[in-house]
Design a protein around this motif. Structure first.
Motif, PDB file in Angstrom:
ATOM      1  N   LEU A 104       1.126   0.509 -10.275  1.00  0.00           N
ATOM      2  CA  LEU A 104       0.456  -0.781 -10.100  1.00  0.00           C
ATOM      3  C   LEU A 104       0.723  -1.247  -8.670  1.00  0.00           C
ATOM      4  N   TYR A 105      -0.364  -1.480  -7.913  1.00  0.00           N
ATOM      5  CA  TYR A 105      -0.268  -1.893  -6.510  1.00  0.00           C
ATOM      6  C   TYR A 105      -0.703  -3.352  -6.391  1.00  0.00           C
ATOM      7  N   ILE A 106       0.039  -4.143  -5.591  1.00  0.00           N
ATOM      8  CA  ILE A 106      -0.225  -5.576  -5.471  1.00  0.00           C
ATOM      9  C   ILE A 106      -0.566  -5.937  -4.026  1.00  0.00           C
ATOM     10  N   CYS A 107      -1.665  -6.661  -3.815  1.00  0.00           N
ATOM     11  CA  CYS A 107      -2.084  -7.235  -2.539  1.00  0.00           C
ATOM     12  C   CYS A 107      -2.071  -6.187  -1.413  1.00  0.00           C
ATOM     13  N   TRP A 108      -1.199  -6.323  -0.385  1.00  0.00           N
ATOM     14  CA  TRP A 108      -1.179  -5.312   0.684  1.00  0.00           C
ATOM     15  C   TRP A 108      -0.813  -3.953   0.109  1.00  0.00           C
ATOM     16  N   GLY A 109       0.028  -3.928  -0.901  1.00  0.00           N
ATOM     17  CA  GLY A 109       0.337  -2.651  -1.540  1.00  0.00           C
ATOM     18  C   GLY A 109      -0.912  -2.011  -2.102  1.00  0.00           C
ATOM     19  N   ALA A 110      -1.836  -2.841  -2.656  1.00  0.00           N
ATOM     20  CA  ALA A 110      -3.104  -2.323  -3.166  1.00  0.00           C
ATOM     21  C   ALA A 110      -3.970  -1.786  -2.029  1.00  0.00           C
ATOM     22  N   GLN A 111      -3.975  -2.480  -0.908  1.00  0.00           N
ATOM     23  CA  GLN A 111      -4.742  -2.016   0.238  1.00  0.00           C
ATOM     24  C   GLN A 111      -4.169  -0.692   0.774  1.00  0.00           C
ATOM     25  N   ALA A 112      -2.846  -0.613   0.817  1.00  0.00           N
ATOM     26  CA  ALA A 112      -2.195   0.608   1.299  1.00  0.00           C
ATOM     27  C   ALA A 112      -2.472   1.778   0.365  1.00  0.00           C
ATOM     28  N   GLY A 113      -2.382   1.544  -0.956  1.00  0.00           N
ATOM     29  CA  GLY A 113      -2.656   2.602  -1.920  1.00  0.00           C
ATOM     30  C   GLY A 113      -4.103   3.051  -1.880  1.00  0.00           C
ATOM     31  N   MET A 114      -5.018   2.106  -1.713  1.00  0.00           N
ATOM     32  CA  MET A 114      -6.440   2.438  -1.615  1.00  0.00           C
ATOM     33  C   MET A 114      -6.713   3.298  -0.382  1.00  0.00           C
ATOM     34  N   TYR A 115      -6.055   2.960   0.723  1.00  0.00           N
ATOM     35  CA  TYR A 115      -6.239   3.708   1.968  1.00  0.00           C
ATOM     36  C   TYR A 115      -5.644   5.111   1.861  1.00  0.00           C
ATOM     37  N   TYR A 116      -4.433   5.206   1.320  1.00  0.00           N
ATOM     38  CA  TYR A 116      -3.767   6.508   1.271  1.00  0.00           C
ATOM     39  C   TYR A 116      -4.411   7.455   0.270  1.00  0.00           C
ATOM     40  N   HIS A 117      -4.697   6.961  -0.923  1.00  0.00           N
ATOM     41  CA  HIS A 117      -5.196   7.837  -1.985  1.00  0.00           C
ATOM     42  C   HIS A 117      -6.706   8.061  -1.929  1.00  0.00           C
ATOM     43  N   PHE A 118      -7.456   7.074  -1.407  1.00  0.00           N
ATOM     44  CA  PHE A 118      -8.914   7.171  -1.466  1.00  0.00           C
ATOM     45  C   PHE A 118      -9.594   7.017  -0.105  1.00  0.00           C
ATOM     46  N   GLY A 119      -8.800   6.852   0.954  1.00  0.00           N
ATOM     47  CA  GLY A 119      -9.359   6.845   2.304  1.00  0.00           C
ATOM     48  C   GLY A 119     -10.185   5.621   2.649  1.00  0.00           C
ATOM     49  N   ILE A 120     -10.009   4.510   1.942  1.00  0.00           N
ATOM     50  CA  ILE A 120     -10.781   3.297   2.205  1.00  0.00           C
ATOM     51  C   ILE A 120      -9.906   2.316   2.983  1.00  0.00           C
ATOM     52  N   ASP A 121     -10.302   2.016   4.215  1.00  0.00           N
ATOM     53  CA  ASP A 121      -9.496   1.158   5.084  1.00  0.00           C
ATOM     54  C   ASP A 121      -9.801  -0.317   4.812  1.00  0.00           C
ATOM     55  N   LYS A 122      -8.880  -1.165   5.199  1.00  0.00           N
ATOM     56  CA  LYS A 122      -9.063  -2.610   5.060  1.00  0.00           C
ATOM     57  C   LYS A 122      -9.848  -3.157   6.250  1.00  0.00           C
ATOM     58  N   GLU A 123     -10.388  -4.364   6.086  1.00  0.00           N
ATOM     59  CA  GLU A 123     -11.079  -5.069   7.151  1.00  0.00           C
ATOM     60  C   GLU A 123     -10.498  -6.475   7.276  1.00  0.00           C
ATOM     61  N   THR A 124     -10.521  -7.010   8.496  1.00  0.00           N
ATOM     62  CA  THR A 124     -10.007  -8.355   8.729  1.00  0.00           C
ATOM     63  C   THR A 124     -11.050  -9.398   8.321  1.00  0.00           C
ATOM     64  N   LEU A 125     -10.596 -10.430   7.617  1.00  0.00           N
ATOM     65  CA  LEU A 125     -11.474 -11.513   7.195  1.00  0.00           C
ATOM     66  C   LEU A 125     -11.641 -12.535   8.321  1.00  0.00           C
ATOM     67  N   PRO A 126     -12.758 -13.255   8.363  1.00  0.00           N
ATOM     68  CA  PRO A 126     -12.958 -14.282   9.392  1.00  0.00           C
ATOM     69  C   PRO A 126     -11.897 -15.376   9.323  1.00  0.00           C
ATOM     70  N   THR A 127     -11.526 -15.782   8.114  1.00  0.00           N
ATOM     71  CA  THR A 127     -10.456 -16.753   7.902  1.00  0.00           C
ATOM     72  C   THR A 127      -9.589 -16.276   6.750  1.00  0.00           C
ATOM     73  N   LYS A 128      -8.376 -16.772   6.674  1.00  0.00           N
ATOM     74  CA  LYS A 128      -7.449 -16.357   5.639  1.00  0.00           C
ATOM     75  C   LYS A 128      -7.976 -16.742   4.258  1.00  0.00           C
ATOM     76  N   LEU A 129      -7.922 -15.796   3.330  1.00  0.00           N
ATOM     77  CA  LEU A 129      -8.238 -16.071   1.926  1.00  0.00           C
ATOM     78  C   LEU A 129      -6.984 -16.648   1.303  1.00  0.00           C
ATOM     79  N   PHE A 130      -7.017 -17.941   1.016  1.00  0.00           N
ATOM     80  CA  PHE A 130      -5.787 -18.652   0.675  1.00  0.00           C
ATOM     81  C   PHE A 130      -6.073 -19.676  -0.417  1.00  0.00           C
ATOM     82  N   GLY A 131      -5.549 -19.436  -1.605  1.00  0.00           N
ATOM     83  CA  GLY A 131      -5.747 -20.370  -2.700  1.00  0.00           C
ATOM     84  C   GLY A 131      -5.792 -19.665  -4.036  1.00  0.00           C
ATOM     85  N   VAL A 132      -6.348 -20.339  -5.016  1.00  0.00           N
ATOM     86  CA  VAL A 132      -6.480 -19.805  -6.375  1.00  0.00           C
ATOM     87  C   VAL A 132      -7.975 -19.671  -6.649  1.00  0.00           C
ATOM     88  N   PHE A 133      -8.420 -18.435  -6.909  1.00  0.00           N
ATOM     89  CA  PHE A 133      -9.852 -18.177  -6.967  1.00  0.00           C
ATOM     90  C   PHE A 133     -10.292 -17.645  -8.322  1.00  0.00           C
TER      91      PHE A 133
END
Length: 317
Positions: A139-168
């Motif tokens: 189970l991968y959480i937040c940046w850990g999920a991004q890191a696991g997605m990149y390492y295992h499936f080759g999908i890189d992260k992208e920077t957001l225009p503004t911080k995603l911050f809150g309860v959605f």
């Protein structure tokens, strides 16, 4: 825990259609119970707070768990004493000969850095590679999920225009997978990140399924079809005041930070936060433990490698 009934009882099929887990007596008789071995790779600087949150989420199950906490030896912890780490944590070198039923990789405050520039990236990729043969489900959480997605499936992260911050709000796409058993069709989850994994790239991967998403958060919960990789891009384990502490910290530092969305009543930081995600966190962690770890992992834990090799071979056919 599963309901155990006589094999071939007609109700079994109907209950299965309703996503209720039923075990026939033949399978139940062959099940032995032992403690589940769970490895937590804690990458957060506030290690004690993070381990408390995750252990609390894991505790809502009757399953017996034996927890091993791991820190990256290649990174010098600035907020945790050496004595604390030596007392409660272990290094990868100390546990790499062991097998684990489940592993959790936490988030980390390094998301704006390219993965390869993170000073413990080589060690972390070594852990993720090792997990292919020594861990049944991760189970991968937040940046850990991004890191696991990149390492295992080759999908890189992208920077957001503004911080995603809150309860959605997040919408469930598929209620069939057991990971979301008992979840509402729409649920809330905290997010706190500057980066995202492009949802279109995830959809292109035939080995992945997006279980929950929203326009604001993008992909929220993703699984690999073999259930060996579970990616949660938010923080269902957060405490009531976690986002508040982040907000107050950034305000004190003079950073340009907005009030976390949908967190305070009327987005007024003078009022107490509203917790809308506790049941989500409970279900995500307990469902992962029960259906993707306990019900699937071999009783003889050293057989994990053989079972994962068999699953990988059958998925490739």
């Amino acid at each position: 825990m599963p309901i155990t009934v006589v094999k071939q009882l007609p109700a079994i099929e109907k209950l299965a259609e309703e996503n209720i887990f039923v075990m026939d007596t033949k399978r139940a008789e062959t099940q032995d119970i032992r403690p589940l071995q769970i490895l937590i790779v804690n990458l957060m600087p506030t290690k004690e707070a993070t381990e408390t949150q995750i252990l609390r989420a894991l505790s809502n199950t009757p399953l017996q768990l034996e927890i091993t906490l791991l820190y990256t030896a290649s990174h010098k912890a600035a907020n945790t004493t050496k004595e604390y780490l030596q007392t409660f944590y272990r290094t990868f070198d100390a546990i790499k000969e062991n097998y684990f039923d489940g592993m959790i990789i936490t988030g980390a405050p390094v998301e704006l850095m390219p993965f390869e520039e993170v000073n413990y990236w080589e060690e972390l990729t070594g852990i993720m590679e090792w997990s292919k043969s020594h861990v049944y489900s991760t189970l991968y959480i937040c940046w850990g999920a991004q890191a696991g997605m990149y390492y295992h499936f080759g999908i890189d992260k992208e920077t957001l225009p503004t911080k995603l911050f809150g309860v959605f709000e997040n919408k469930v796409n598929n209620t069939r997978p057991m990971l979301l058993r008992g979840m509402d069709e729409v649920f809330y989850m905290p997010h706190s990140r500057h980066t995202t994994v492009p949802i279109e790239r995830i959809r292109e991967q035939k080995e992945l399924e997006i279980l929950a998403e929203s326009e604001e958060t993008g992909a929220a919960v993703v699984r690999s079809l073999d259930n060996k990789h579970i990616f949660v891009f938010g923080h269902a384990e957060y405490d009531r005041d976690t986002l508040q502490k982040e907000y107050e910290r950034d305000v004190a530092l003079g950073l340009d930070i907005e009030v976390p969305k949908n967190y305070y009543p009327n987005d007024d930081p003078r009022r107490d936060p509203i917790v809308r995600w506790r049941s989500t966190g409970t279900l995500l962690f307990t469902n992962w433990l029960n259906y993707y770890v306990y019900q699937e992992t071999p009783y003889i834990i050293e057989q994990i490698k053989k079972m994962k090799d068999k699953v990988s071979h059958s998925c490739g056919q």
